[in-house]
Design a protein around this motif. Structure first.
Motif, PDB file in Angstrom:
ATOM      1  N   ILE A  31      52.903  17.838  31.372  1.00  0.00           N
ATOM      2  CA  ILE A  31      54.097  17.862  32.229  1.00  0.00           C
ATOM      3  C   ILE A  31      55.375  18.285  31.511  1.00  0.00           C
ATOM      4  O   ILE A  31      56.325  18.690  32.163  1.00  0.00           O
ATOM      5  CB  ILE A  31      54.320  16.520  32.957  1.00  0.00           C
ATOM      6  N   GLU A  32      55.407  18.195  30.190  1.00  0.00           N
ATOM      7  CA  GLU A  32      56.631  18.583  29.470  1.00  0.00           C
ATOM      8  C   GLU A  32      56.836  20.092  29.431  1.00  0.00           C
ATOM      9  O   GLU A  32      57.902  20.560  29.063  1.00  0.00           O
ATOM     10  CB  GLU A  32      56.654  18.006  28.058  1.00  0.00           C
ATOM     11  N   TRP A  33      55.817  20.873  29.819  1.00  0.00           N
ATOM     12  CA  TRP A  33      56.019  22.312  29.948  1.00  0.00           C
ATOM     13  C   TRP A  33      56.970  22.538  31.114  1.00  0.00           C
ATOM     14  O   TRP A  33      56.816  21.963  32.170  1.00  0.00           O
ATOM     15  CB  TRP A  33      54.696  23.028  30.210  1.00  0.00           C
ATOM     16  N   GLY A  34      57.955  23.369  30.906  1.00  0.00           N
ATOM     17  CA  GLY A  34      58.967  23.603  31.931  1.00  0.00           C
ATOM     18  C   GLY A  34      60.278  22.949  31.554  1.00  0.00           C
ATOM     19  O   GLY A  34      61.312  23.291  32.085  1.00  0.00           O
ATOM     20  N   GLY A  35      60.236  21.996  30.619  1.00  0.00           N
ATOM     21  CA  GLY A  35      61.441  21.424  30.034  1.00  0.00           C
ATOM     22  C   GLY A  35      61.695  22.205  28.757  1.00  0.00           C
ATOM     23  O   GLY A  35      61.879  23.427  28.794  1.00  0.00           O
ATOM     24  N   PRO A  36      61.618  21.524  27.619  1.00  0.00           N
ATOM     25  CA  PRO A  36      61.789  22.242  26.350  1.00  0.00           C
ATOM     26  C   PRO A  36      60.679  23.271  26.096  1.00  0.00           C
ATOM     27  O   PRO A  36      60.909  24.299  25.498  1.00  0.00           O
ATOM     28  CB  PRO A  36      61.738  21.131  25.303  1.00  0.00           C
ATOM     29  N   GLY A  37      59.465  22.979  26.564  1.00  0.00           N
ATOM     30  CA  GLY A  37      58.351  23.911  26.380  1.00  0.00           C
ATOM     31  C   GLY A  37      58.317  24.941  27.493  1.00  0.00           C
ATOM     32  O   GLY A  37      58.430  24.599  28.665  1.00  0.00           O
ATOM     33  N   ARG A  38      58.180  26.192  27.136  1.00  0.00           N
ATOM     34  CA  ARG A  38      58.159  27.278  28.116  1.00  0.00           C
ATOM     35  C   ARG A  38      56.819  28.001  28.056  1.00  0.00           C
ATOM     36  O   ARG A  38      56.505  28.658  27.068  1.00  0.00           O
ATOM     37  CB  ARG A  38      59.275  28.286  27.855  1.00  0.00           C
ATOM     38  N   MET A  39      56.042  27.867  29.117  1.00  0.00           N
ATOM     39  CA  MET A  39      54.746  28.531  29.196  1.00  0.00           C
ATOM     40  C   MET A  39      54.955  30.004  29.532  1.00  0.00           C
ATOM     41  O   MET A  39      55.713  30.339  30.441  1.00  0.00           O
ATOM     42  CB  MET A  39      53.879  27.850  30.263  1.00  0.00           C
ATOM     43  N   THR A  40      54.273  30.853  28.797  1.00  0.00           N
ATOM     44  CA  THR A  40      54.304  32.291  29.072  1.00  0.00           C
ATOM     45  C   THR A  40      52.960  32.712  29.645  1.00  0.00           C
ATOM     46  O   THR A  40      51.970  31.991  29.526  1.00  0.00           O
ATOM     47  CB  THR A  40      54.559  33.090  27.781  1.00  0.00           C
ATOM     48  N   ASP A  41      52.917  33.875  30.245  1.00  0.00           N
ATOM     49  CA  ASP A  41      51.643  34.384  30.764  1.00  0.00           C
ATOM     50  C   ASP A  41      50.620  34.527  29.643  1.00  0.00           C
ATOM     51  O   ASP A  41      49.470  34.121  29.803  1.00  0.00           O
ATOM     52  CB  ASP A  41      51.842  35.736  31.454  1.00  0.00           C
ATOM     53  N   ALA A  42      51.049  35.098  28.515  1.00  0.00           N
ATOM     54  CA  ALA A  42      50.121  35.326  27.407  1.00  0.00           C
ATOM     55  C   ALA A  42      49.528  34.010  26.899  1.00  0.00           C
ATOM     56  O   ALA A  42      48.320  33.906  26.670  1.00  0.00           O
ATOM     57  CB  ALA A  42      50.815  36.072  26.274  1.00  0.00           C
ATOM     58  N   LEU A  43      50.356  33.000  26.728  1.00  0.00           N
ATOM     59  CA  LEU A  43      49.870  31.717  26.236  1.00  0.00           C
ATOM     60  C   LEU A  43      48.963  31.056  27.274  1.00  0.00           C
ATOM     61  O   LEU A  43      47.911  30.510  26.931  1.00  0.00           O
ATOM     62  CB  LEU A  43      51.043  30.800  25.893  1.00  0.00           C
ATOM     63  N   ALA A  44      49.342  31.114  28.530  1.00  0.00           N
ATOM     64  CA  ALA A  44      48.509  30.529  29.586  1.00  0.00           C
ATOM     65  C   ALA A  44      47.116  31.156  29.590  1.00  0.00           C
ATOM     66  O   ALA A  44      46.110  30.449  29.733  1.00  0.00           O
ATOM     67  CB  ALA A  44      49.182  30.703  30.945  1.00  0.00           C
ATOM     68  N   ILE A  45      47.050  32.451  29.408  1.00  0.00           N
ATOM     69  CA  ILE A  45      45.762  33.151  29.385  1.00  0.00           C
ATOM     70  C   ILE A  45      44.926  32.689  28.189  1.00  0.00           C
ATOM     71  O   ILE A  45      43.731  32.422  28.321  1.00  0.00           O
ATOM     72  CB  ILE A  45      45.973  34.676  29.392  1.00  0.00           C
ATOM     73  N   VAL A  46      45.556  32.567  27.015  1.00  0.00           N
ATOM     74  CA  VAL A  46      44.842  32.103  25.825  1.00  0.00           C
ATOM     75  C   VAL A  46      44.270  30.709  26.052  1.00  0.00           C
ATOM     76  O   VAL A  46      43.148  30.401  25.644  1.00  0.00           O
ATOM     77  CB  VAL A  46      45.763  32.126  24.578  1.00  0.00           C
ATOM     78  N   ILE A  47      45.018  29.838  26.711  1.00  0.00           N
ATOM     79  CA  ILE A  47      44.584  28.469  26.972  1.00  0.00           C
ATOM     80  C   ILE A  47      43.465  28.428  28.020  1.00  0.00           C
ATOM     81  O   ILE A  47      42.669  27.504  28.041  1.00  0.00           O
ATOM     82  CB  ILE A  47      45.782  27.604  27.421  1.00  0.00           C
ATOM     83  N   GLY A  48      43.392  29.439  28.877  1.00  0.00           N
ATOM     84  CA  GLY A  48      42.328  29.475  29.873  1.00  0.00           C
ATOM     85  C   GLY A  48      42.785  29.519  31.315  1.00  0.00           C
ATOM     86  O   GLY A  48      41.983  29.377  32.244  1.00  0.00           O
ATOM     87  N   PHE A  49      44.065  29.725  31.526  1.00  0.00           N
ATOM     88  CA  PHE A  49      44.602  29.867  32.876  1.00  0.00           C
ATOM     89  C   PHE A  49      44.739  31.348  33.204  1.00  0.00           C
ATOM     90  O   PHE A  49      44.717  32.191  32.303  1.00  0.00           O
ATOM     91  CB  PHE A  49      45.962  29.168  32.987  1.00  0.00           C
ATOM     92  N   GLY A 103      61.289  11.269  25.296  1.00  0.00           N
ATOM     93  CA  GLY A 103      60.812   9.955  25.709  1.00  0.00           C
ATOM     94  C   GLY A 103      59.340   9.710  25.525  1.00  0.00           C
ATOM     95  O   GLY A 103      58.786   8.770  26.073  1.00  0.00           O
ATOM     96  N   VAL A 104      58.700  10.576  24.762  1.00  0.00           N
ATOM     97  CA  VAL A 104      57.279  10.402  24.480  1.00  0.00           C
ATOM     98  C   VAL A 104      57.153   9.548  23.217  1.00  0.00           C
ATOM     99  O   VAL A 104      58.128   9.315  22.516  1.00  0.00           O
ATOM    100  CB  VAL A 104      56.608  11.790  24.316  1.00  0.00           C
ATOM    101  N   THR A 105      55.966   9.070  22.934  1.00  0.00           N
ATOM    102  CA  THR A 105      55.745   8.223  21.758  1.00  0.00           C
ATOM    103  C   THR A 105      56.084   8.951  20.470  1.00  0.00           C
ATOM    104  O   THR A 105      56.303  10.164  20.460  1.00  0.00           O
ATOM    105  CB  THR A 105      54.280   7.749  21.695  1.00  0.00           C
ATOM    106  N   SER A 106      56.082   8.223  19.387  1.00  0.00           N
ATOM    107  CA  SER A 106      56.408   8.804  18.083  1.00  0.00           C
ATOM    108  C   SER A 106      55.397   9.886  17.709  1.00  0.00           C
ATOM    109  O   SER A 106      54.269   9.913  18.214  1.00  0.00           O
ATOM    110  CB  SER A 106      56.413   7.718  17.005  1.00  0.00           C
ATOM    111  N   ASP A 107      55.806  10.754  16.802  1.00  0.00           N
ATOM    112  CA  ASP A 107      54.909  11.800  16.320  1.00  0.00           C
ATOM    113  C   ASP A 107      53.636  11.195  15.729  1.00  0.00           C
ATOM    114  O   ASP A 107      52.544  11.720  15.948  1.00  0.00           O
ATOM    115  CB  ASP A 107      55.602  12.664  15.264  1.00  0.00           C
TER     116      ASP A 107
END
Length: 127
Positions: A31-49, A103-107
């Motif tokens: 769910i954090e994609w769309g905030g600080p993380g920005r999904m691109t088409d290329a990355l989505a394809i690599v992940i399997g979308f 607001g996620v847990t520690s690293d």
């Protein structure tokens, strides 16, 4: 069909026995994609979308299924894990250094949860 262990095909649903920390890692890693993380088409394809829009339209359903303890196909477990790994670890593509700030847990806790999920997925023949 839902299956708990063993090597399965991508049509079968598998339920993994996840801890709350592991579920939180996967949930926030989606769910954090769309905030600080920005999904691109290329990355989505690599992940399997199909593309970034396919990821955006799928991430909530995947995140909800994980939190609710429902089964996912091996393909969806791999996609969810890859998205969460990149979101957590990459500062150029994902949340990275801002992980704890959103607001996620520690690293350290997140890293332990990530490794544990990786092991569970591998042990179930999904990886």
């Amino acid at each position: 069909m839902t299956k708990k262990m063993g090597v399965v095909n991508d049509d079968e649903l598998m339920v993994l026995d996840l801890t709350s920390a592991e579920r939180d890692f996967l949930f926030h890693g989606l769910i954090e994609w769309g905030g600080p993380g920005r999904m691109t088409d290329a990355l989505a394809i690599v992940i399997g979308f199909d593309d970034a829009e396919d990821f955006r339209s799928s991430k909530g359903t995947l995140a909800d299924a994980i939190v609710e303890g429902r089964g996912l196909s091996p393909h969806n477990w791999r996609r969810a894990l890859a998205a969460a790994e990149i979101c957590f670890a990459s500062d150029t593509l994902g949340v990275g250094l801002e992980w704890e700030d959103v607001g996620v847990t520690s690293d350290e806790e997140t890293f332990e949860a990530m490794r544990s999920v990786q092991i569970k997925i591998t042990m179930h023949g999904i990886g």
